[in-house]
Write a protein that holds these residues in place. Structure first.
Motif, PDB file in Angstrom:
ATOM      1  N   GLN A  28     -21.557 -46.604   9.653  1.00  0.00           N
ATOM      2  CA  GLN A  28     -22.858 -45.972   9.404  1.00  0.00           C
ATOM      3  C   GLN A  28     -23.212 -45.023  10.537  1.00  0.00           C
ATOM      4  OE1 GLN A  28     -25.949 -48.737   8.358  1.00  0.00           O
ATOM      5  NE2 GLN A  28     -27.568 -47.213   8.527  1.00  0.00           N
ATOM      6  N   VAL A  29     -22.904 -45.403  11.777  1.00  0.00           N
ATOM      7  CA  VAL A  29     -23.141 -44.507  12.917  1.00  0.00           C
ATOM      8  C   VAL A  29     -22.356 -43.210  12.726  1.00  0.00           C
ATOM      9  CG1 VAL A  29     -22.765 -44.191  15.403  1.00  0.00           C
ATOM     10  CG2 VAL A  29     -23.693 -46.352  14.541  1.00  0.00           C
ATOM     11  N   ARG A  30     -21.100 -43.324  12.328  1.00  0.00           N
ATOM     12  CA  ARG A  30     -20.278 -42.118  12.126  1.00  0.00           C
ATOM     13  C   ARG A  30     -20.898 -41.213  11.057  1.00  0.00           C
ATOM     14  NH1 ARG A  30     -15.441 -42.506  14.626  1.00  0.00           N
ATOM     15  NH2 ARG A  30     -14.717 -44.581  15.236  1.00  0.00           N
ATOM     16  N   GLU A  31     -21.377 -41.809   9.989  1.00  0.00           N
ATOM     17  CA  GLU A  31     -21.925 -41.003   8.898  1.00  0.00           C
ATOM     18  C   GLU A  31     -23.222 -40.314   9.316  1.00  0.00           C
ATOM     19  OE1 GLU A  31     -22.060 -44.171   6.150  1.00  0.00           O
ATOM     20  OE2 GLU A  31     -19.908 -44.076   5.707  1.00  0.00           O
ATOM     21  N   VAL A  32     -24.069 -41.032  10.044  1.00  0.00           N
ATOM     22  CA  VAL A  32     -25.319 -40.418  10.513  1.00  0.00           C
ATOM     23  C   VAL A  32     -25.017 -39.297  11.508  1.00  0.00           C
ATOM     24  CG1 VAL A  32     -27.455 -40.836  11.765  1.00  0.00           C
ATOM     25  CG2 VAL A  32     -26.676 -42.489  10.088  1.00  0.00           C
ATOM     26  N   PHE A  33     -24.036 -39.502  12.381  1.00  0.00           N
ATOM     27  CA  PHE A  33     -23.677 -38.452  13.335  1.00  0.00           C
ATOM     28  C   PHE A  33     -23.112 -37.229  12.614  1.00  0.00           C
ATOM     29  CE2 PHE A  33     -23.063 -41.054  17.516  1.00  0.00           C
ATOM     30  CZ  PHE A  33     -24.378 -41.469  17.423  1.00  0.00           C
ATOM     31  N   ALA A  86     -24.670 -48.983   2.699  1.00  0.00           N
ATOM     32  CA  ALA A  86     -25.600 -48.331   3.614  1.00  0.00           C
ATOM     33  C   ALA A  86     -25.475 -46.812   3.535  1.00  0.00           C
ATOM     34  CB  ALA A  86     -25.342 -48.810   5.040  1.00  0.00           C
ATOM     35  N   GLY A  87     -24.236 -46.329   3.501  1.00  0.00           N
ATOM     36  CA  GLY A  87     -24.026 -44.889   3.409  1.00  0.00           C
ATOM     37  C   GLY A  87     -24.566 -44.318   2.110  1.00  0.00           C
ATOM     38  N   LEU A  88     -24.400 -45.062   1.016  1.00  0.00           N
ATOM     39  CA  LEU A  88     -24.883 -44.590  -0.277  1.00  0.00           C
ATOM     40  C   LEU A  88     -26.395 -44.419  -0.264  1.00  0.00           C
ATOM     41  CD1 LEU A  88     -24.412 -43.912  -3.257  1.00  0.00           C
ATOM     42  CD2 LEU A  88     -24.527 -46.368  -3.748  1.00  0.00           C
ATOM     43  N   GLY A  89     -27.107 -45.383   0.309  1.00  0.00           N
ATOM     44  CA  GLY A  89     -28.560 -45.268   0.369  1.00  0.00           C
ATOM     45  C   GLY A  89     -29.008 -44.065   1.170  1.00  0.00           C
ATOM     46  N   GLN A  90     -28.360 -43.830   2.307  1.00  0.00           N
ATOM     47  CA  GLN A  90     -28.739 -42.695   3.145  1.00  0.00           C
ATOM     48  C   GLN A  90     -28.455 -41.368   2.451  1.00  0.00           C
ATOM     49  OE1 GLN A  90     -26.494 -43.499   6.693  1.00  0.00           O
ATOM     50  NE2 GLN A  90     -28.179 -44.589   7.648  1.00  0.00           N
ATOM     51  N   VAL A  91     -27.292 -41.259   1.832  1.00  0.00           N
ATOM     52  CA  VAL A  91     -26.921 -39.991   1.208  1.00  0.00           C
ATOM     53  C   VAL A  91     -27.772 -39.730  -0.032  1.00  0.00           C
ATOM     54  CG1 VAL A  91     -25.052 -38.693   0.139  1.00  0.00           C
ATOM     55  CG2 VAL A  91     -24.596 -40.082   2.147  1.00  0.00           C
ATOM     56  N   ARG A  92     -28.090 -40.763  -0.777  1.00  0.00           N
ATOM     57  CA  ARG A  92     -28.976 -40.571  -1.928  1.00  0.00           C
ATOM     58  C   ARG A  92     -30.327 -40.015  -1.481  1.00  0.00           C
ATOM     59  NH1 ARG A  92     -27.952 -46.118  -5.438  1.00  0.00           N
ATOM     60  NH2 ARG A  92     -26.336 -45.283  -6.847  1.00  0.00           N
ATOM     61  N   LEU A  93     -30.835 -40.538  -0.371  1.00  0.00           N
ATOM     62  CA  LEU A  93     -32.113 -40.042   0.143  1.00  0.00           C
ATOM     63  C   LEU A  93     -31.996 -38.575   0.541  1.00  0.00           C
ATOM     64  CD1 LEU A  93     -35.026 -40.507   1.093  1.00  0.00           C
ATOM     65  CD2 LEU A  93     -34.087 -41.314   3.268  1.00  0.00           C
ATOM     66  N   LEU A  94     -30.946 -38.227   1.257  1.00  0.00           N
ATOM     67  CA  LEU A  94     -30.761 -36.833   1.666  1.00  0.00           C
ATOM     68  C   LEU A  94     -30.590 -35.920   0.452  1.00  0.00           C
ATOM     69  CD1 LEU A  94     -28.411 -37.279   4.746  1.00  0.00           C
ATOM     70  CD2 LEU A  94     -30.796 -36.537   4.767  1.00  0.00           C
ATOM     71  N   ALA A  95     -29.875 -36.404  -0.552  1.00  0.00           N
ATOM     72  CA  ALA A  95     -29.683 -35.583  -1.751  1.00  0.00           C
ATOM     73  C   ALA A  95     -31.007 -35.331  -2.456  1.00  0.00           C
ATOM     74  CB  ALA A  95     -28.700 -36.270  -2.695  1.00  0.00           C
ATOM     75  N   ARG A  96     -31.863 -36.347  -2.466  1.00  0.00           N
ATOM     76  CA  ARG A  96     -33.142 -36.184  -3.168  1.00  0.00           C
ATOM     77  C   ARG A  96     -34.060 -35.186  -2.482  1.00  0.00           C
ATOM     78  NH1 ARG A  96     -32.872 -42.067  -3.776  1.00  0.00           N
ATOM     79  NH2 ARG A  96     -34.427 -42.315  -2.142  1.00  0.00           N
ATOM     80  N   VAL A  97     -33.983 -35.081  -1.142  1.00  0.00           N
ATOM     81  CA  VAL A  97     -34.894 -34.166  -0.438  1.00  0.00           C
ATOM     82  C   VAL A  97     -34.256 -32.809  -0.165  1.00  0.00           C
ATOM     83  CG1 VAL A  97     -36.044 -36.105   0.676  1.00  0.00           C
ATOM     84  CG2 VAL A  97     -34.234 -34.903   1.909  1.00  0.00           C
ATOM     85  N   GLN A  98     -32.988 -32.645  -0.530  1.00  0.00           N
ATOM     86  CA  GLN A  98     -32.243 -31.457  -0.131  1.00  0.00           C
ATOM     87  C   GLN A  98     -32.932 -30.163  -0.542  1.00  0.00           C
ATOM     88  OE1 GLN A  98     -28.257 -31.181  -1.728  1.00  0.00           O
ATOM     89  NE2 GLN A  98     -27.555 -30.021   0.028  1.00  0.00           N
ATOM     90  N   ASP A  99     -33.426 -30.093  -1.750  1.00  0.00           N
ATOM     91  CA  ASP A  99     -34.044 -28.861  -2.243  1.00  0.00           C
ATOM     92  C   ASP A  99     -35.545 -29.020  -2.468  1.00  0.00           C
ATOM     93  OD1 ASP A  99     -31.594 -27.410  -2.354  1.00  0.00           O
ATOM     94  OD2 ASP A  99     -31.073 -28.526  -4.159  1.00  0.00           O
TER      95      ASP A  99
END
Length: 316
Positions: A143-148, A218-231
């Protein structure tokens, strides 16, 4: 917002204005240096540095050249001792693309207050002098790697693409790619490319193969959030949420922006208010979204504990 970078909504969650322009003592050879004037590289005593209330303004300036990861910790904090070695390992592997600034909250009360360190470990980034909330609590290395990776993408979008070189060392080689399971590697590459939909698909496949894969979840939750706010258009989302307090989609969108802006309690309160206002058949999606956001913050976080308690009272 017109800029799809997550930093456009992550910025400004912490007020560091009181720490920017204070007079600085002379910097010794092992202190925190100012960035190089060429804007492309900076000489540092180490890629992992200890920072104090007095030297922090120099770290803010350094963040205009290379992204800074700030680790707020304390000697008595058990989770800090689990997380700090992971942060150091990943930063060193990146070979100067990030610098890790360690802040002992007990010895530096002004920084602790500025970053609103209600619980530790707390990890925040600095990009071009602006704070970027990252995560609270000990998290897995993957998860640290993905956030970085997300941080490096954000920094590139903000024009912060320099590197840090340890004084006396040759320029760092390109960092070796970490060995990851194939689907995790695909998600990591997609995050760096800003292709959140592909990253979501890779994590979903990883979970289909192994439902116990905590890093993928954990990565899926973070990326879903970023995808939702992307645009997302920040003002339009806020206006829609204010106009329709019982509209589930409008409140979901506003809560996502609250989360990515570091306003965790606001996001929880918004969805809990919505949950309480809805009839029983309409509540299930709101509860699912709350549980998803709780998982992003961490079950041990006091804000999650309080929100879970309120959710339980609304359920029963």
């Amino acid at each position: 917002m017109t800029d799809p970078a997550p930093g456009a909504v992550l910025r400004g969650a912490v007020d560091l204005s009181s720490l920017r322009n204070r007079p600085q003592p002379p910097v010794a050879g092992d202190g925190v240096p100012a960035p190089a004037s060429d804007g492309a590289s900076a000489s540092v005593p180490s890629l992992v540095i200890d920072v104090t209330d007095e030297t922090f303004a120099q770290v803010l300036e350094l963040s205009r050249v290379v992204p800074i990861v700030v680790d707020l910790w304390a000697e008595w904090c058990g989770p800090c001792k689990q997380l700090s070695p992971i942060l150091e390992k990943v930063v060193l592997e990146l070979g100067g693309r990030l610098v890790l600034a360690k802040v002992d909250v007990d010895a530096n009360p002004q920084l602790s207050q500025a970053f609103r360190a209600q619980s530790i470990p707390l990890v925040v980034a600095l990009v071009a002098g602006q704070p970027v909330p990252m995560f609270t609590g000990a998290v897995p290395e993957q998860q640290v790697r993905e956030v970085f990776a997300q941080l490096l993408q954000l920094a590139a979008q903000q024009g912060v693409t320099g590197t840090a070189a340890v004084s006396g060392d040759p320029a760092p080689d390109a960092p070796a790619e970490p060995e990851l399971p194939p689907l995790h590697a695909e998600a990591f590459d997609a995050i760096e490319a800003g292709d959140y939909a592909r990253a979501v698909n890779a994590y979903e496949q990883a979970l289909a193969e192994n439902p116990r894969d905590a890093d993928a979840r954990a990565g899926l939750g973070q990326v879903r959030l970023l995808a939702r706010v992307q645009d997302a258009d920040l003002q339009a989302v806020r206006d829609a949420a204010a106009a329709e307090p019982r509209a589930v989609d409008a409140q979901f969108a506003a809560a996502d922006l609250d989360m990515t802006g570091g306003h965790v309690e606001d996001a929880f309160d918004r969805l809990l208010d919505l949950f309480g206002a809805l009839d029983e058949p309409e509540r299930a999606p709101v509860r699912e979204r709350l549980l998803e956001l709780f998982a992003l913050v961490g079950d041990a976080d006091p804000r999650v504990i309080r929100a879970r308690g309120r959710l339980a009272s609304l359920l029963f």
